[in-house]
Design a protein around this motif. Structure first.
Motif, mmCIF file in Angstrom:
data_model
loop_
_atom_site.group_PDB
_atom_site.id
_atom_site.type_symbol
_atom_site.label_atom_id
_atom_site.label_comp_id
_atom_site.label_asym_id
_atom_site.label_seq_id
_atom_site.Cartn_x
_atom_site.Cartn_y
_atom_site.Cartn_z
ATOM 1 N N ALA A 142 -52.209 -0.644 39.462
ATOM 2 C CA ALA A 142 -51.938 0.418 38.475
ATOM 3 C C ALA A 142 -50.454 0.764 38.477
ATOM 4 N N GLY A 143 -49.882 0.800 39.675
ATOM 5 C CA GLY A 143 -48.449 1.090 39.789
ATOM 6 C C GLY A 143 -47.603 0.021 39.132
ATOM 7 N N LEU A 144 -48.051 -1.205 39.226
ATOM 8 C CA LEU A 144 -47.303 -2.318 38.651
ATOM 9 C C LEU A 144 -47.564 -2.491 37.154
ATOM 10 N N GLY A 145 -48.610 -1.796 36.682
ATOM 11 C CA GLY A 145 -48.992 -1.956 35.275
ATOM 12 C C GLY A 145 -49.610 -3.322 35.012
ATOM 13 N N GLU A 146 -50.241 -3.886 36.016
ATOM 14 C CA GLU A 146 -50.840 -5.216 35.848
ATOM 15 C C GLU A 146 -52.349 -5.116 35.665
ATOM 16 N N LYS A 147 -52.892 -6.130 35.011
ATOM 17 C CA LYS A 147 -54.334 -6.151 34.719
ATOM 18 C C LYS A 147 -55.046 -7.105 35.675
ATOM 19 N N CYS A 148 -56.338 -6.850 35.901
ATOM 20 C CA CYS A 148 -57.053 -7.696 36.863
ATOM 21 C C CYS A 148 -58.513 -7.901 36.464
ATOM 22 N N VAL A 149 -59.099 -8.927 37.062
ATOM 23 C CA VAL A 149 -60.560 -9.069 36.994
ATOM 24 C C VAL A 149 -61.107 -8.863 38.403
ATOM 25 N N VAL A 181 -65.466 -12.983 34.610
ATOM 26 C CA VAL A 181 -64.523 -12.905 35.738
ATOM 27 C C VAL A 181 -63.444 -13.991 35.700
ATOM 28 N N ALA A 182 -63.439 -14.797 34.642
ATOM 29 C CA ALA A 182 -62.323 -15.750 34.514
ATOM 30 C C ALA A 182 -61.075 -14.933 34.174
ATOM 31 N N PRO A 183 -60.001 -15.054 34.962
ATOM 32 C CA PRO A 183 -58.876 -14.109 34.800
ATOM 33 C C PRO A 183 -57.941 -14.439 33.623
#
Lengths: 262, 538
Positions: B62-69, B81-83
């Motif tokens: 969240a701090g990095l502003g990145e998205k994840c699966v 769940v394929a990223p």
């Protein structure tokens, strides 16, 4: 044609684990099944009866009362009758005493053919089928992979050899042991299951088959098992890796010479 | 009014692999799932081993502003769940402890971390290996000891999703179901509690009944005392098995919203699943009938027959049986497909459970049932022993495997070719209509297919095997048309596989745009930055 099939109940080896400390089988909680090779013998017997169009298939097994479940399983796939040889006097039998007991029981029955699996997966001796033939003084064909022709008088069968197939003509009655290539066992129908549940299983004691108790069970067994252990793990071996095949061959010969194997 | 107050947790540093060479070599499999969708790379993979580390990973992202699966067993087939479009993977496989076993007035339950596989759970329950439960209270430990000492008592998670390598976190996230869903329903009703970790790292442990919506609204309480409402769209859910979009109902339980949310609303650090008594005896019967018409009649008769309560009712059409025979012939003696008798027709699998006496007694009404469609007990394959039931299960699972194998061979020659597999369910009353729809479409388009699956729930999978790309285009068109009709019949376009990435077009057939916007609104409340599972579901 009357066919007798000798079967054995064994622990399901796919579930068996070895106790690493004692090197013995952990049988607790392990299901018992019909020796897989015997299921091919059962199937072949039912197929022969269906092919001939008349006769009866009887399964026979020696063991404690719980072997009844294996016999009922055989009844569910088309076997007509089941006989259990159960008596404390049979306990502790080696392959000699087991085959003698089965042969003694078989003498009290009418049959044209005896079928067995090639071996049991727990002991792997492959001795009981041939033993029965010897005790009954009948011709035997081991490792049968196909029954080409069969009648009450003679049979022509294929025998699986390491280097090919042998075709054998044999006089009947005879004893065959079968390999798994002979057929694919059928699946039980619900009707078969219901019939098997209700079927009466005949239990015979040593006295019923008029066995000499001095010759059967532990007393009649000339051999005994002193120890069961897992074979030591093989080491990984050595890979010879060179650029070309001749180089590999040359180094292999050198190694074999060093080991005085060449 | 119920207010949800997720709490900030003390996060821990979480193991993380950032080295691209290492990701490519060692963790390649995490870049895709069984849908065969794959990402080329991700910037990092987190490997949390407890809830605090999971929270830490999400806070860092969240701090990095990145998205994840959120990756679990990767057994899903819709690509959730394929990223793809994600910067990172949070792999939950290391959260794999069975934490507790307990009993309350509603029955038995287990609490598990999300990475526990269904196979592990089944084995631990069967072998009663519950003496080391790190999260159990004294009361729960006593319940576990009591269960282990009771030789008569056998328990299971009865939903029976097909893939036993699936992880319980994924099973809950996708509201998984299986053959026995006919009797036991899907996963949702077996979820007793959850420890949810949200995109900002805050967590909430919630049990069923603790947090309920008021009408169509939940209210979140924030740390500063303010409140964030979560309004849900007024949607009429299909009265069938359904995994199309979020589950929404008036006055619903929060758990029911989170279950089946496909990793888009939160991660699960713990799931609490209800268990039930495993029947003493199970009888599985594969019955052969002359044709599909007889199979449908058999299913209708089975559903209304009061004398027998079925656990599962499954279907295999003539083409499915033929395909298995063909595959067995091709594979030769190495085939694990059991010998299929010379049956000509279709087959219906019926499963009965109970005491040994009950299953035995069921044989009489079962015979009458088969007789009602001109079939007999002779034309059956029956299984009662563990090994026999396993063999039957293998047989049933061989159908999709055979389809995948054949289509794989074709795709090797024609890049881009793939099967079209439907996952739609309709209400009971529409069973015949939906079969007529499928048969008409397949005949008109001249496409090879097999039809199999959960016919008891009016939920069969039509697998179309296109021979070339023009047939693939026809099959896609057919699928879309079927989806429209299924919705008209009151059905669901996704009954058990979920929407993921691959079935988003189907979700648009299920609901009008304003409902989909409403679902996006729910997502925004839980995950304002859109950090979790980008591109998934809605």
């Amino acid at each position: 044609m009357n066919i007798l099939v000798c079967i054995k109940q064994v622990p399901d080896t796919t579930e068996v684990r070895i106790n690493p400390e004692t090197n013995t089988l952990i049988r607790d909680g392990v299901d018992s099944i019909i020796n897989p090779f015997d299921t091919y013998a059962i199937e072949e017997a039912v197929r022969i009866r269906e092919r001939v169009g008349a006769g009866k298939v009887t399964v026979i097994s020696m063991g404690p009362p719980q072997v009844e479940s294996a016999l009922r399983e055989a009844l569910s796939v088309g076997v007509d009758e089941a006989i259990l040889l159960s008596d404390r006097a049979f306990a502790g039998a080696d392959t000699w005493a087991t085959s003698l007991t089965l042969a003694t029981a078989l003498k009290t029955l009418e049959f044209d053919l005896v079928l067995c699996g090639k071996q049991a997966i727990d002991g792997d001796t492959a001795q009981v089928g041939p033993g029965i033939a010897c005790h009954l003084d009948l011709p035997q064909v081991c490792y049968v992979s196909k029954v080409r022709e069969i009648s009450k008088e003679k049979a022509v069968v294929e025998r699986m050899m390491e280097d090919g197939t042998e075709v054998v003509e044999v006089q009947m009655p005879a004893v065959f042991t079968v390999v798994k290539d002979i057929n694919e066992p059928r699946l039980p129908s619900l009707k078969g299951k219901m019939k098997a549940k209700k079927a009466e299983i005949k239990t015979l004691s040593a006295a019923d088959i008029k066995a000499n108790v001095e010759e059967i069970g532990l007393k009649g067994s000339p051999t005994s098992v002193n120890k069961i252990f897992s074979p030591p793990r093989r080491s990984g071996g050595e890979m010879l890796e060179y650029e070309t095949a001749p180089e590999v061959a040359k180094n292999l010969v050198g190694k074999l010479k060093e080991m005085q194997l060449f | 009014m119920n207010k949800i107050a997720p709490i900030p947790v003390e996060s821990e540093n979480c193991a993380c692999v950032r080295d691209q060479a290492e990701i490519a070599e060692k963790y390649r499999e995490l870049l895709g799932d069984e849908s065969r969708l794959r990402a080329e790379a991700v910037s990092r993979i987190y490997f949390p081993e407890n809830a605090a580390q999971l929270s830490g990973a999400l806070q860092e992202l969240a701090g990095l502003g990145e998205k994840c699966v959120l990756s679990a067993g990767r057994t899903g087939i819709t690509g959730s769940v394929a990223p793809i479009d994600a910067d990172a993977i949070v792999s939950l496989g290391g959260l794999n402890r069975l934490l507790a076993f307990g009993r309350d007035e509603n029955g038995y339950y287990v609490r598990a971390e999300p990475g526990v596989s269904l196979a592990d759970l089944a084995e631990k329950l069967a072998c009663k290996e519950l003496d080391n439960l790190p999260g159990a209270s004294a009361e729960e430990q006593a319940a576990a000891r009591e269960f282990m000492a009771d030789e008569e008592l056998s328990l299971w998670f009865p939903v029976d999703p097909t893939e036993m390598t699936a992880h319980v976190g994924g099973v809950v996230a996708n509201n998984a179901s299986g053959a026995r869903t006919y009797r036991y329903g899907s996963t949702r009703k077996w979820v007793r509690g959850l420890r949810a970790v949200f995109a900002d790292g805050r967590e909430l442990f919630v049990r069923r009944g603790e947090v309920k919506a008021e009408g169509l609204s939940f209210v979140f309480k924030n740390a500063d005392g303010s409140q964030t409402p979560c309004d849900m769209p007024a949607v009429v859910m299909p009265d069938t098995k359904c995994t199309a979009g979020y589950h929404i109902a008036r006055d619903m339980d929060l758990i029911d919203l989170l279950v089946g949310s496909e990793g888009t609303l939160c991660a699960f650090a713990e799931v609490e699943l209800l268990l039930t008594r495993k029947p003493e005896s199970i009888l599985g019967v594969l019955a052969v009938v002359d044709d599909e018409e007889k199979a449908l009649a058999l299913v209708e008769n089975a559903r209304t027959r009061e004398a027998i309560e079925f656990e599962a009712i499954e279907y295999f059409d003539h083409d499915a049986l033929s395909l298995l025979k063909q595959k067995k012939e091709e594979d030769g003696s190495g085939s694990h497909i059991p010998e299929i008798p010379s049956w000509d027709g279709a087959a219906v699998y019926l499963e009965i459970a109970g005491t040994e006496d009950e299953t035995e007694e069921a044989c009489v009404p079962l015979e009458e049932l088969l007789d009602s469609v001109g079939s007999s007990l002779d034309d059956t394959w029956a299984a009662m022993e563990e090994g026999e039931l396993e063999q039957q299960k293998l047989f049933r699972h061989s159908v999709p495997e055979a389809v995948n194998s054949i289509i794989g061979q074709r795709a090797a020659k024609i890049p881009g070719l793939h099967k079209i597999g439907t996952d739609m369910a309709v209400p009971d009353a529409a069973l015949r209509e939906v079969f007529a729809l499928y048969r008409r479409g397949l005949a008109e388009a001249g496409l090879q297919s097999v039809v199999f699956g959960h016919i008891g729930n009016n939920h069969v999978h039509v697998n179309i095997l296109p021979a070339d790309l023009s047939q693939l285009a026809k099959a896609k068109e057919l699928y879309v048309n079927w989806a429209k009709e299924v919705v008209r019949l009151g059905g669901a376009v996704a009954a058990e596989h979920g929407i993921g990435r691959l079935k988003k077009a189907m979700l648009e057939r299920q609901y009008p745009l304003e409902i989909l916007d409403g679902m996006r609104g729910i997502r925004k409340v839980f995950d304002p930055a859109g950090m979790l599972a980008p591109g998934v579901l809605v």
